[in-house]
Design a protein around this motif. Structure first.
Motif, PDB file in Angstrom:
ATOM      1  N   ALA A   1       0.843  -1.201   0.000  1.00  0.00           N
ATOM      2  CA  ALA A   1       0.000   0.000   0.000  1.00  0.00           C
ATOM      3  C   ALA A   1       0.873   1.243   0.000  1.00  0.00           C
ATOM      4  N   ARG A   2       0.485   2.195  -0.817  1.00  0.00           N
ATOM      5  CA  ARG A   2       1.196   3.483  -0.866  1.00  0.00           C
ATOM      6  C   ARG A   2       0.163   4.592  -0.925  1.00  0.00           C
ATOM      7  N   GLY A   3       0.040   5.298   0.173  1.00  0.00           N
ATOM      8  CA  GLY A   3      -1.021   6.295   0.262  1.00  0.00           C
ATOM      9  C   GLY A   3      -2.372   5.613   0.188  1.00  0.00           C
ATOM     10  N   GLU A   4      -3.226   6.095  -0.679  1.00  0.00           N
ATOM     11  CA  GLU A   4      -4.552   5.508  -0.849  1.00  0.00           C
ATOM     12  C   GLU A   4      -4.563   4.370  -1.856  1.00  0.00           C
ATOM     13  N   HIS A   5      -3.427   4.097  -2.461  1.00  0.00           N
ATOM     14  CA  HIS A   5      -3.369   3.106  -3.527  1.00  0.00           C
ATOM     15  C   HIS A   5      -2.927   1.748  -2.992  1.00  0.00           C
ATOM     16  N   LEU A   6      -3.572   0.700  -3.490  1.00  0.00           N
ATOM     17  CA  LEU A   6      -3.271  -0.671  -3.100  1.00  0.00           C
ATOM     18  C   LEU A   6      -2.756  -1.424  -4.321  1.00  0.00           C
ATOM     19  N   PHE A   7      -1.631  -2.113  -4.143  1.00  0.00           N
ATOM     20  CA  PHE A   7      -1.015  -2.846  -5.241  1.00  0.00           C
ATOM     21  C   PHE A   7      -0.819  -4.305  -4.857  1.00  0.00           C
ATOM     22  N   PHE A   8      -0.894  -5.154  -5.878  1.00  0.00           N
ATOM     23  CA  PHE A   8      -0.541  -6.556  -5.704  1.00  0.00           C
ATOM     24  C   PHE A   8       0.789  -6.776  -6.395  1.00  0.00           C
ATOM     25  N   VAL A   9       1.715  -7.408  -5.688  1.00  0.00           N
ATOM     26  CA  VAL A   9       3.089  -7.574  -6.169  1.00  0.00           C
ATOM     27  C   VAL A   9       3.379  -9.052  -6.387  1.00  0.00           C
ATOM     28  N   THR A  10       4.012  -9.372  -7.489  1.00  0.00           N
ATOM     29  CA  THR A  10       4.462 -10.738  -7.743  1.00  0.00           C
ATOM     30  C   THR A  10       5.648 -10.670  -8.700  1.00  0.00           C
ATOM     31  N   SER A  11       6.161 -11.807  -9.111  1.00  0.00           N
ATOM     32  CA  SER A  11       7.230 -11.823 -10.112  1.00  0.00           C
ATOM     33  C   SER A  11       6.647 -11.489 -11.477  1.00  0.00           C
ATOM     34  N   ARG A  12       7.418 -10.758 -12.277  1.00  0.00           N
ATOM     35  CA  ARG A  12       6.942 -10.409 -13.613  1.00  0.00           C
ATOM     36  C   ARG A  12       6.687 -11.648 -14.446  1.00  0.00           C
ATOM     37  N   HIS A  13       7.525 -12.689 -14.275  1.00  0.00           N
ATOM     38  CA  HIS A  13       7.358 -13.876 -15.116  1.00  0.00           C
ATOM     39  C   HIS A  13       6.096 -14.661 -14.777  1.00  0.00           C
ATOM     40  N   VAL A  14       5.457 -14.333 -13.653  1.00  0.00           N
ATOM     41  CA  VAL A  14       4.166 -14.940 -13.325  1.00  0.00           C
ATOM     42  C   VAL A  14       3.085 -14.402 -14.262  1.00  0.00           C
ATOM     43  N   LEU A  15       3.220 -13.139 -14.670  1.00  0.00           N
ATOM     44  CA  LEU A  15       2.209 -12.494 -15.503  1.00  0.00           C
ATOM     45  C   LEU A  15       2.479 -12.631 -16.989  1.00  0.00           C
ATOM     46  N   THR A  16       3.746 -12.729 -17.357  1.00  0.00           N
ATOM     47  CA  THR A  16       4.096 -12.945 -18.763  1.00  0.00           C
ATOM     48  C   THR A  16       5.522 -13.457 -18.832  1.00  0.00           C
ATOM     49  N   ASP A  17       5.763 -14.418 -19.709  1.00  0.00           N
ATOM     50  CA  ASP A  17       7.103 -14.992 -19.818  1.00  0.00           C
ATOM     51  C   ASP A  17       7.281 -15.574 -21.215  1.00  0.00           C
ATOM     52  N   LYS A  18       7.998 -14.860 -22.061  1.00  0.00           N
ATOM     53  CA  LYS A  18       8.193 -15.301 -23.445  1.00  0.00           C
ATOM     54  C   LYS A  18       8.939 -16.629 -23.550  1.00  0.00           C
TER      55      LYS A  18
ATOM     56  N   SER B   1       9.005 -19.306 -21.810  1.00  0.00           N
ATOM     57  CA  SER B   1       8.162 -20.476 -21.553  1.00  0.00           C
ATOM     58  C   SER B   1       6.805 -20.376 -22.243  1.00  0.00           C
ATOM     59  N   LYS B   2       6.614 -19.323 -23.049  1.00  0.00           N
ATOM     60  CA  LYS B   2       5.346 -19.088 -23.757  1.00  0.00           C
ATOM     61  C   LYS B   2       4.162 -19.061 -22.786  1.00  0.00           C
ATOM     62  N   HIS B   3       4.385 -18.343 -21.695  1.00  0.00           N
ATOM     63  CA  HIS B   3       3.369 -18.212 -20.642  1.00  0.00           C
ATOM     64  C   HIS B   3       2.713 -16.846 -20.777  1.00  0.00           C
ATOM     65  N   PHE B   4       1.443 -16.841 -21.228  1.00  0.00           N
ATOM     66  CA  PHE B   4       0.759 -15.582 -21.496  1.00  0.00           C
ATOM     67  C   PHE B   4      -0.671 -15.624 -20.936  1.00  0.00           C
ATOM     68  N   PRO B   5      -0.842 -15.577 -19.627  1.00  0.00           N
ATOM     69  CA  PRO B   5      -2.194 -15.537 -19.056  1.00  0.00           C
ATOM     70  C   PRO B   5      -2.863 -14.202 -19.366  1.00  0.00           C
ATOM     71  N   ASN B   6      -4.194 -14.188 -19.331  1.00  0.00           N
ATOM     72  CA  ASN B   6      -4.901 -12.918 -19.507  1.00  0.00           C
ATOM     73  C   ASN B   6      -5.611 -12.459 -18.239  1.00  0.00           C
ATOM     74  N   ARG B   7      -5.522 -13.279 -17.183  1.00  0.00           N
ATOM     75  CA  ARG B   7      -6.066 -12.854 -15.897  1.00  0.00           C
ATOM     76  C   ARG B   7      -5.443 -13.700 -14.798  1.00  0.00           C
ATOM     77  N   ILE B   8      -5.562 -13.210 -13.565  1.00  0.00           N
ATOM     78  CA  ILE B   8      -5.124 -13.962 -12.398  1.00  0.00           C
ATOM     79  C   ILE B   8      -6.248 -13.999 -11.382  1.00  0.00           C
ATOM     80  N   GLU B   9      -6.170 -14.939 -10.479  1.00  0.00           N
ATOM     81  CA  GLU B   9      -7.065 -14.975  -9.328  1.00  0.00           C
ATOM     82  C   GLU B   9      -6.222 -15.034  -8.067  1.00  0.00           C
ATOM     83  N   ILE B  10      -6.647 -14.285  -7.051  1.00  0.00           N
ATOM     84  CA  ILE B  10      -5.987 -14.338  -5.752  1.00  0.00           C
ATOM     85  C   ILE B  10      -7.024 -14.678  -4.685  1.00  0.00           C
ATOM     86  N   GLU B  11      -6.580 -15.427  -3.667  1.00  0.00           N
ATOM     87  CA  GLU B  11      -7.468 -15.825  -2.576  1.00  0.00           C
ATOM     88  C   GLU B  11      -7.450 -14.776  -1.475  1.00  0.00           C
TER      89      GLU B  11
END
Length: 240
Positions: A30-47, A49-59
């Motif tokens: 959290a930074r000020g009023e803004h909330l961010f979710f942080v993870t590794s970049r390769h979780v969201l896209t990785d050329k 391994s040809k990993h190209f999701p279009n969405r994520i789910e978090i619990e």
């Protein structure tokens, strides 16, 4: 009472529409009023391994008194063909950290989370010594407390000079037993100030294991070393 540290980190599932691709780890910043979710970049896209999701789910936990109550929040990664996450570079190249902003209105009213903030970042690198004991909070191979939806922790130590970027890259090394699924996990050091609600220093974001290309797998054990990207990149990625 549940330790606040365990509520900073949640399991990430990546999807191509409805098809499950991978699982990983991530945490809240959290930074000020803004909330961010942080993870590794390769979780969201990785050329590679040809990993190209279009969405994520978090619990997310939805009841502070009953941690068995949880729900999944779906987060789109693209809008009109443009990626919604932020990633960065420095003089050493690309940094394997990504953040995506979460609209607080999209969260359940009863959501139970803990957030790291800029106050949890280490400002003076020389204060951190090689060999310092750390924790890696995440979901190795997806393993976790499935009843209470909580991560597990692994012990680690700093394995390279914390004040020097290893081989000129934006990361330092840790000595820890890690597995797939831990990508995006926060790497933390206990803070001397125990009065804080979250008495930990956020030193980095676990990315991946490091190994020797010429290692004889029949003779030599894995190095057991990992690369952890410095968490101060979050100040750049979360700037307006």
């Amino acid at each position: 009472m549940i330790e606040s540290l365990l509520l900073t980190t949640v399991r990430v599932s990546t999807f191509d529409n409805t098809r499950l691709l991978t699982r990983a780890s991530g945490f809240f910043f959290a930074r000020g009023e803004h909330l961010f979710f942080v993870t590794s970049r390769h979780v969201l896209t990785d050329k590679p391994s040809k990993h190209f999701p279009n969405r994520i789910e978090i619990e997310l936990h939805t009841d502070a008194e009953n941690l068995t109550c949880a729900t999944a929040l779906s987060i789109d990664l693209y809008h009109e063909g443009k990626s919604l996450w932020r990633q960065g570079k420095d003089s050493g190249g690309e940094i394997d950290v990504a953040v995506i902003e979460i609209n607080r209105n999209d969260l359940p009213e009863s959501v139970v989370i803990q957030c790291f903030t800029p106050a949890h970042l280490q400002s003076v690198f020389q204060e951190i010594e090689v060999g310092s004991f750390l924790l890696v909070v995440g979901f190795p191979l997806g393993f976790h407390d499935t009843l209470h939806h909580l991560p597990v922790v692994r012990q680690a130590v700093i394995a390279s000079s914390f004040g020097l970027r290893f081989q000129g890259q934006g990361y330092f090394l840790t000595d820890a037993r890690t597995h797939r699924g831990s990508s995006g996990a926060p790497v933390v050091l206990r803070s001397a100030n125990r009065d804080q609600n979250l008495p930990w220093k956020l030193l980095g974001v676990h990315s991946a294991r490091i190994d020797m290309g010429g290692r004889d797998v029949d003779v030599d054990e894995s190095l057991g070393l990992n690369c952890t990207w410095y968490a101060d990149i979050l100040m750049t990625l979360t700037a307006n």
